[in-house]
Design a protein around this motif. Structure first.
Motif, PDB file in Angstrom:
ATOM      1  N   PRO A 161     -16.361   7.181  -8.778  1.00  8.38           N
ATOM      2  CA  PRO A 161     -15.908   5.817  -9.037  1.00  8.38           C
ATOM      3  C   PRO A 161     -14.879   5.377  -8.008  1.00  8.38           C
ATOM      4  N   GLU A 162     -15.003   4.144  -7.544  1.00 13.34           N
ATOM      5  CA  GLU A 162     -14.040   3.591  -6.610  1.00 13.34           C
ATOM      6  C   GLU A 162     -12.797   3.140  -7.376  1.00 13.34           C
ATOM      7  N   VAL A 163     -11.644   3.603  -6.929  1.00  9.29           N
ATOM      8  CA  VAL A 163     -10.392   3.246  -7.597  1.00  9.29           C
ATOM      9  C   VAL A 163      -9.409   2.747  -6.553  1.00  9.29           C
ATOM     10  N   PRO A 164      -8.483   1.874  -6.936  1.00  9.07           N
ATOM     11  CA  PRO A 164      -7.460   1.447  -5.976  1.00  9.07           C
ATOM     12  C   PRO A 164      -6.652   2.654  -5.516  1.00  9.07           C
ATOM     13  N   SER A 165      -6.495   2.807  -4.231  1.00  3.74           N
ATOM     14  CA  SER A 165      -5.781   3.954  -3.687  1.00  3.74           C
ATOM     15  C   SER A 165      -4.279   3.781  -3.818  1.00  3.74           C
ATOM     16  N   TYR A 166      -3.617   4.892  -4.085  1.00 13.73           N
ATOM     17  CA  TYR A 166      -2.149   4.906  -4.073  1.00 13.73           C
ATOM     18  C   TYR A 166      -1.654   4.425  -2.713  1.00 13.73           C
ATOM     19  N   TYR A 167      -2.373   4.845  -1.670  1.00 11.22           N
ATOM     20  CA  TYR A 167      -1.986   4.469  -0.306  1.00 11.22           C
ATOM     21  C   TYR A 167      -2.037   2.957  -0.114  1.00 11.22           C
ATOM     22  N   GLU A 168      -3.020   2.307  -0.744  1.00 15.64           N
ATOM     23  CA  GLU A 168      -3.148   0.858  -0.611  1.00 15.64           C
ATOM     24  C   GLU A 168      -2.003   0.111  -1.277  1.00 15.64           C
ATOM     25  N   MET A 169      -1.397   0.730  -2.284  1.00 12.49           N
ATOM     26  CA  MET A 169      -0.335   0.066  -3.022  1.00 12.49           C
ATOM     27  C   MET A 169       1.028   0.216  -2.351  1.00 12.49           C
ATOM     28  N   ILE A 170       1.104   1.023  -1.299  1.00 15.09           N
ATOM     29  CA  ILE A 170       2.362   1.220  -0.582  1.00 15.09           C
ATOM     30  C   ILE A 170       2.572   0.080   0.406  1.00 15.09           C
ATOM     31  N   PRO A 171       3.758  -0.524   0.473  1.00 13.07           N
ATOM     32  CA  PRO A 171       4.002  -1.590   1.454  1.00 13.07           C
ATOM     33  C   PRO A 171       3.719  -1.110   2.874  1.00 13.07           C
ATOM     34  N   ASN A 172       3.186  -1.988   3.704  1.00 11.64           N
ATOM     35  CA  ASN A 172       2.799  -1.623   5.070  1.00 11.64           C
ATOM     36  C   ASN A 172       3.943  -1.017   5.873  1.00 11.64           C
ATOM     37  N   VAL A 173       5.173  -1.499   5.653  1.00 11.56           N
ATOM     38  CA  VAL A 173       6.298  -1.011   6.437  1.00 11.56           C
ATOM     39  C   VAL A 173       6.597   0.459   6.146  1.00 11.56           C
ATOM     40  N   VAL A 174       6.173   0.945   4.970  1.00  9.99           N
ATOM     41  CA  VAL A 174       6.464   2.321   4.571  1.00  9.99           C
ATOM     42  C   VAL A 174       5.336   3.273   4.938  1.00  9.99           C
ATOM     43  N   LYS A 175       4.110   2.757   5.089  1.00  7.70           N
ATOM     44  CA  LYS A 175       2.935   3.614   5.265  1.00  7.70           C
ATOM     45  C   LYS A 175       3.050   4.651   6.381  1.00  7.70           C
ATOM     46  N   PRO A 176       3.615   4.307   7.550  1.00  3.90           N
ATOM     47  CA  PRO A 176       3.682   5.316   8.617  1.00  3.90           C
ATOM     48  C   PRO A 176       4.472   6.554   8.229  1.00  3.90           C
ATOM     49  N   TYR A 177       5.339   6.434   7.189  1.00  2.00           N
ATOM     50  CA  TYR A 177       6.211   7.554   6.834  1.00  2.00           C
ATOM     51  C   TYR A 177       5.705   8.330   5.613  1.00  2.00           C
ATOM     52  N   VAL A 178       4.563   7.937   5.087  1.00  2.00           N
ATOM     53  CA  VAL A 178       4.036   8.568   3.888  1.00  2.00           C
ATOM     54  C   VAL A 178       2.959   9.571   4.260  1.00  2.00           C
ATOM     55  N   SER A 179       3.081  10.774   3.756  1.00  2.00           N
ATOM     56  CA  SER A 179       2.030  11.754   3.961  1.00  2.00           C
ATOM     57  C   SER A 179       2.079  12.767   2.836  1.00  2.00           C
ATOM     58  N   LEU A 180       0.940  13.350   2.550  1.00  2.00           N
ATOM     59  CA  LEU A 180       0.882  14.395   1.536  1.00  2.00           C
ATOM     60  C   LEU A 180       1.775  15.557   1.930  1.00  2.00           C
ATOM     61  N   GLU A 181       1.769  15.911   3.214  1.00  2.00           N
ATOM     62  CA  GLU A 181       2.543  17.056   3.671  1.00  2.00           C
ATOM     63  C   GLU A 181       4.044  16.814   3.536  1.00  2.00           C
ATOM     64  N   LEU A 182       4.499  15.614   3.897  1.00  2.00           N
ATOM     65  CA  LEU A 182       5.913  15.288   3.743  1.00  2.00           C
ATOM     66  C   LEU A 182       6.322  15.345   2.273  1.00  2.00           C
ATOM     67  N   SER A 183       5.493  14.807   1.403  1.00  2.00           N
ATOM     68  CA  SER A 183       5.804  14.814  -0.030  1.00  2.00           C
ATOM     69  C   SER A 183       5.916  16.236  -0.557  1.00  2.00           C
ATOM     70  N   MET A 184       4.981  17.102  -0.138  1.00  2.00           N
ATOM     71  CA  MET A 184       5.002  18.486  -0.594  1.00  2.00           C
ATOM     72  C   MET A 184       6.209  19.238  -0.032  1.00  2.00           C
ATOM     73  N   PHE A 185       6.548  18.964   1.221  1.00  2.00           N
ATOM     74  CA  PHE A 185       7.714  19.597   1.850  1.00  2.00           C
ATOM     75  C   PHE A 185       8.990  19.233   1.106  1.00  2.00           C
ATOM     76  N   LEU A 186       9.212  17.937   0.881  1.00  2.00           N
ATOM     77  CA  LEU A 186      10.422  17.489   0.213  1.00  2.00           C
ATOM     78  C   LEU A 186      10.483  18.003  -1.224  1.00  2.00           C
ATOM     79  N   ALA A 187       9.345  17.966  -1.917  1.00  6.86           N
ATOM     80  CA  ALA A 187       9.331  18.437  -3.303  1.00  6.86           C
ATOM     81  C   ALA A 187       9.686  19.912  -3.374  1.00  6.86           C
ATOM     82  N   GLN A 188       9.108  20.724  -2.495  1.00  8.65           N
ATOM     83  CA  GLN A 188       9.354  22.162  -2.535  1.00  8.65           C
ATOM     84  C   GLN A 188      10.807  22.492  -2.214  1.00  8.65           C
ATOM     85  N   VAL A 189      11.319  21.915  -1.126  1.00  7.62           N
ATOM     86  CA  VAL A 189      12.684  22.237  -0.696  1.00  7.62           C
ATOM     87  C   VAL A 189      13.709  21.673  -1.673  1.00  7.62           C
TER      88      VAL A 189
END
Length: 304
Positions: A38-66
């Motif tokens: 099923p096609e669903v609205p992406s979390y990525y699509e809901m992020i403001p354009n100015v923030v998108k370059p700084y969003v990544s799965l790897e960054l999120s996992m790094f920050l969460a772990q540390v």
């Protein structure tokens, strides 16, 4: 238009050159490899354009772990220490005696400071100054034992050396009042004192001595795995909390250095700058401490 959540996972993962994990990540999020479903609205699509370059799965996992490791170690240890302090347990282990405690108002200021530092300053600094060197090591296999041990050895040598010299510099009259004086408001230390520093000391003493090794190792070709980094950071936090606890504890660190060493630094504000004893011994900045220890022992002997 819409896109599948799987497209976001792959895009976020590939942005930092860590592709090749389609199958395990697909299993993790329970999505088909071909993107069907099923096609669903992406979390990525809901992020403001100015923030998108700084969003990544790897960054999120790094920050969460540390960040989670940091909070668990810092507040877990300080919760245990609070029980010790509140019920006056192990009074024979208290360095300055059971009757000496920091002012209550200062403790509350320290708690407020720690809340801001833990939830705002630390995640921002990790994302901006450490992650660019760590990226690509979050979703990969663990390093071999030799790499893990040798890198940890270098990290501790770096931390001890840089902390000694930067901490000693912070005691120079030109820097002390606006860099380091706040930390010395605690003449009797407790565990949460470890992070009670100005933004300048946090950046130029603690941050460089704790994380600066990545700025040396990675450019030289030594990739630092996120697990290696997180474990070192957790041990560094544990060591610092214990060192500021105001108690002598029979832990691994007592074989390397004494908590009395740093407690003397807070109570007398002279010498004893290092985490471990080597640089103080090498530079002769531990003489006042050993004179204090000798006087204390002589006084105790006379009292008997």
């Amino acid at each position: 238009s819409t896109q599948s959540t799987w497209d976001f996972v792959i895009r976020a993962n590939d942005r930092h050159g860590t592709g090749g994990f389609r199958e395990p990540v697909a299993r993790l999020v329970q999505l088909p490899l071909d993107g069907a479903g099923p096609e669903v609205p992406s979390y990525y699509e809901m992020i403001p354009n100015v923030v998108k370059p700084y969003v990544s799965l790897e960054l999120s996992m790094f920050l969460a772990q540390v960040w989670v490791a940091y909070l668990l170690v810092f507040w877990g240890l300080n919760s245990l220490l609070y029980i010790v302090y509140h019920f006056n347990l192990f009074p024979h282990r208290k360095i300055q005696g059971p009757e000496k405690w920091p002012p209550r108002a200062l403790v509350f200021d320290c708690l407020k400071h720690n809340f801001l530092e833990h939830n705002v300053t630390l995640p921002l600094l990790l994302a901006l100054t450490v992650f660019p060197f760590i990226k690509g090591s979050v979703l990969v296999d663990l390093p071999d034992v030799l790499t893990f041990v040798s890198q940890h050895a270098f990290m501790w040598v770096w931390a001890d050396g840089t902390f000694y010299w930067l901490h000693r510099a912070a005691h120079l009259p030109v820097f002390f009042s606006w860099v380091h004086k706040q930390h010395h408001e605690f003449h009797q230390t407790i565990g949460i004192t470890a992070n009670y520093v100005t933004i300048w000391e946090g950046l130029f003493v603690n941050f460089i001595s704790t994380f600066g090794f990545v700025w040396v190792m990675v450019p030289l070709g030594f990739k630092v795995h996120v697990v290696t980094f997180t474990l070192f950071f957790a041990l560094r936090v544990q060591e610092s909390v214990e060192e500021h606890s105001g108690y002598r504890w029979p832990t691994l660190w007592c074989w390397i250095r004494s908590n009395e060493h740093h407690d003397f630094h807070h109570s007398h504000s002279v010498g004893a700058y290092g985490t471990f004893p080597f640089w103080d011994w090498f530079c002769g900045t531990d003489k006042a401490y050993y004179e204090h220890v000798a006087e204390k022992r002589a006084s105790e002997k006379k009292g008997k």
